[in-house]
Design an enzyme around this catalytic site. Structure first.
Site, PDB file in Angstrom:
ATOM      1  N   TYR A 147       0.835  -1.207   0.000  1.00  0.00           N
ATOM      2  CA  TYR A 147       0.000   0.000   0.000  1.00  0.00           C
ATOM      3  C   TYR A 147       0.874   1.263   0.000  1.00  0.00           C
ATOM      4  CZ  TYR A 147      -3.900   3.073   1.359  1.00  0.00           C
ATOM      5  OH  TYR A 147      -4.860   4.060   1.406  1.00  0.00           O
ATOM      6  N   THR A 212       0.357   7.432  17.921  1.00  0.00           N
ATOM      7  CA  THR A 212      -0.668   8.466  17.721  1.00  0.00           C
ATOM      8  C   THR A 212      -1.181   8.471  16.277  1.00  0.00           C
ATOM      9  OG1 THR A 212       0.877  10.223  17.048  1.00  0.00           O
ATOM     10  CG2 THR A 212       0.463   9.960  19.434  1.00  0.00           C
ATOM     11  N   ASP A 275       4.047  -0.547  12.078  1.00  0.00           N
ATOM     12  CA  ASP A 275       2.956   0.357  12.477  1.00  0.00           C
ATOM     13  C   ASP A 275       3.575   1.733  12.812  1.00  0.00           C
ATOM     14  OD1 ASP A 275      -0.058  -0.414  13.722  1.00  0.00           O
ATOM     15  OD2 ASP A 275       0.803   1.464  14.436  1.00  0.00           O
ATOM     16  N   LYS A 278       4.005   7.643  15.183  1.00  0.00           N
ATOM     17  CA  LYS A 278       3.410   8.980  15.330  1.00  0.00           C
ATOM     18  C   LYS A 278       2.866   9.423  13.995  1.00  0.00           C
ATOM     19  CE  LYS A 278       5.926  11.684  18.698  1.00  0.00           C
ATOM     20  NZ  LYS A 278       6.439  13.028  18.734  1.00  0.00           N
TER      21      LYS A 278
HETATM   22  N1  UDP Z   1      -5.093  -0.326  16.278  1.00  0.00           N
HETATM   23  C1  UDP Z   1      -5.320  -0.816  17.563  1.00  0.00           C
HETATM   24  N2  UDP Z   1      -6.359  -1.675  17.726  1.00  0.00           N
HETATM   25  C2  UDP Z   1      -7.163  -2.085  16.724  1.00  0.00           C
HETATM   26  C3  UDP Z   1      -6.936  -1.555  15.409  1.00  0.00           C
HETATM   27  C4  UDP Z   1      -5.882  -0.695  15.223  1.00  0.00           C
HETATM   28  O1  UDP Z   1      -4.618  -0.487  18.523  1.00  0.00           O
HETATM   29  O2  UDP Z   1      -8.091  -2.865  16.981  1.00  0.00           O
HETATM   30  C5  UDP Z   1      -3.998   0.645  16.088  1.00  0.00           C
HETATM   31  C6  UDP Z   1      -3.014   0.284  14.978  1.00  0.00           C
HETATM   32  O3  UDP Z   1      -1.985  -0.538  15.482  1.00  0.00           O
HETATM   33  C7  UDP Z   1      -2.516   1.662  14.577  1.00  0.00           C
HETATM   34  C8  UDP Z   1      -3.714   2.578  14.805  1.00  0.00           C
HETATM   35  O4  UDP Z   1      -4.574   1.869  15.697  1.00  0.00           O
HETATM   36  O5  UDP Z   1      -1.467   2.083  15.422  1.00  0.00           O
HETATM   37  C9  UDP Z   1      -4.480   2.924  13.533  1.00  0.00           C
HETATM   38  O6  UDP Z   1      -4.766   1.718  12.870  1.00  0.00           O
HETATM   39  P1  UDP Z   1      -5.650   1.655  11.560  1.00  0.00           P
HETATM   40  O7  UDP Z   1      -5.589   0.226  11.099  1.00  0.00           O
HETATM   41  O8  UDP Z   1      -6.991   2.226  11.795  1.00  0.00           O
HETATM   42  O9  UDP Z   1      -4.944   2.610  10.514  1.00  0.00           O
HETATM   43  P2  UDP Z   1      -3.416   2.917  10.104  1.00  0.00           P
HETATM   44  O10 UDP Z   1      -3.208   4.327  10.484  1.00  0.00           O
HETATM   45  O11 UDP Z   1      -2.494   1.995  10.863  1.00  0.00           O
HETATM   46  O12 UDP Z   1      -3.396   2.659   8.647  1.00  0.00           O
END
Ligand code: UDP
Length: 312
Positions: A147, A212, A275, A278
């Site tokens: 992605y 964050t 992941d 920030k």
């Molecule tokens: N996350 C979490 N629990 C969940 C789903 C996501 O703690 O059930 C965390 C994930 O590890 C990331 C953030 O929330 O740090 C945002 O995740 P998301 O998949 O929504 O989008 P991203 O910004 O990672 O594409």
């Protein structure tokens, strides 16, 4: 005569809100989707609308549109980590061949082309907040790269295609967005937390929850997309769109528990690889060039989203 907008990914979370917005603003909308992650539920209210036409097709294969198109919004791509990692080759294919096929339609119609790129192009950023001038810190061979690198090459393709063929292209970088019509199963943080809270199930915070994100309510994003689409000729971006209200994932979990009045407890699970630690949008350029300003507070946006998940 009414102008026509082609929206790829029309049955998706953001795509379907764009269909509503532009039909409401007096455009003819042609929506296309292959339902890889999109849902018929998101557009079924438009079924009998004479300003809406739907074509089920996959943009990775060359396609034709028989009527004249004035604008193209290219939103077709699996976008949640769970969805885009399910079939990474398909994701990459969508990011390259899909974008190229949509660009060919733009060229044929001399349409203005707006590409949905993403804050993921910044990877796990070493600069904070992220300005458009930052080139990013992406792992090119990790599980997110289909992605992240896909969207990066998508930007190259759009800018080169625009330069080489001398027509108007625009690129937005979308930061985390939430709201009604999110897919409850696509694993995104806001949908996961709300669904878990409403079911009084454990809230799954990945890692320590100190990472964050700046999260944006969908109507704010849509207003930014509208402003970018009709921005001054020659303003190509890329421009960040989203919210600059930054919150830790643990605080987001607490907020969802509070707003739903849930009995859920937080559990801490393994942090997925790569992941980002920030992320916060620097919106200086969007404010200056587009007069963009997100308006919906996190409490207001989460309440509307909670209501959606209660009803669906
Ligand atoms: N996350 C979490 N629990 C969940 C789903 C996501 O703690 O059930 C965390 C994930 O590890 C990331 C953030 O929330 O740090 C945002 O995740 P998301 O998949 O929504 O989008 P991203 O910004 O990672 O594409």
């Amino acid at each position: 005569m009414k102008k026509s907008i082609l929206i790829t990914g029309a049955a998706g979370f953001i795509g379907s809100h764009l269909c509503d917005k532009f039909i409401g603003d007096g455009f003819n909308v042609i929506g296309i989707d292959n339902f890889y992650t999109g849902s018929l539920n998101n557009i079924c209210h438009l079924k009998n609308n004479s300003c809406f036409k739907f074509i089920e097709t996959d943009i990775t294969k060359p396609f034709e549109i028989n009527e004249h198109i004035d604008y193209i919004l290219n939103f077709a791509c699996p976008a949640s980590p769970v969805a885009y990692q399910k079939d990474p080759i398909f994701t990459l294919n969508t990011c390259f061949n899909g974008v190229l096929n949509a660009l060919e339609i733009a060229k044929k119609n001399k349409a203005i082309f707006l590409q949905a790129s993403t804050s993921e192009v910044y990877g796990d950023p070493l600069e904070h907040p992220q300005k458009e001038s930052y080139w990013g810190n992406v792992n090119p061979c990790g599980v997110r790269s289909c992605y992240d690198e896909g969207k990066r090459v998508g930007e190259s393709l759009v800018f080169d295609f625009g330069r080489q063929n001398n027509f108007e292209v625009k690129v937005i970088r979308i930061f985390n967005t939430y709201g009604p019509r999110m897919d409850r199963q696509d694993g995104r943080v806001v949908s996961n937390f709300i669904v878990q809270a409403l079911n009084n199930e454990p809230i799954t915070v990945y890692g320590k929850g100190d990472q964050t994100r700046s999260i944006c309510y969908v109507s704010d994003l849509v207003s930014g997309i509208d402003k970018m689409l009709f921005s001054a000729a020659g303003f190509r971006g890329p421009v960040n769109l989203g919210s600059d209200f930054e919150i830790t994932i643990e605080d987001l979990a607490k907020k969802v528990i509070e707003l739903t009045g849930s009995k859920s407890k937080i559990v801490y699970e393994k942090l997925p690889s790569d992941d980002p630690k920030k992320r916060r949008a620097d919106l200086t350029l969007a404010r200056k060039k587009l007069g963009y300003e997100p308006k919906i507070s996190i409490d207001e946006g989460l309440k509307k989203t909670i209501d959606f998940f209660k009803q669906s």
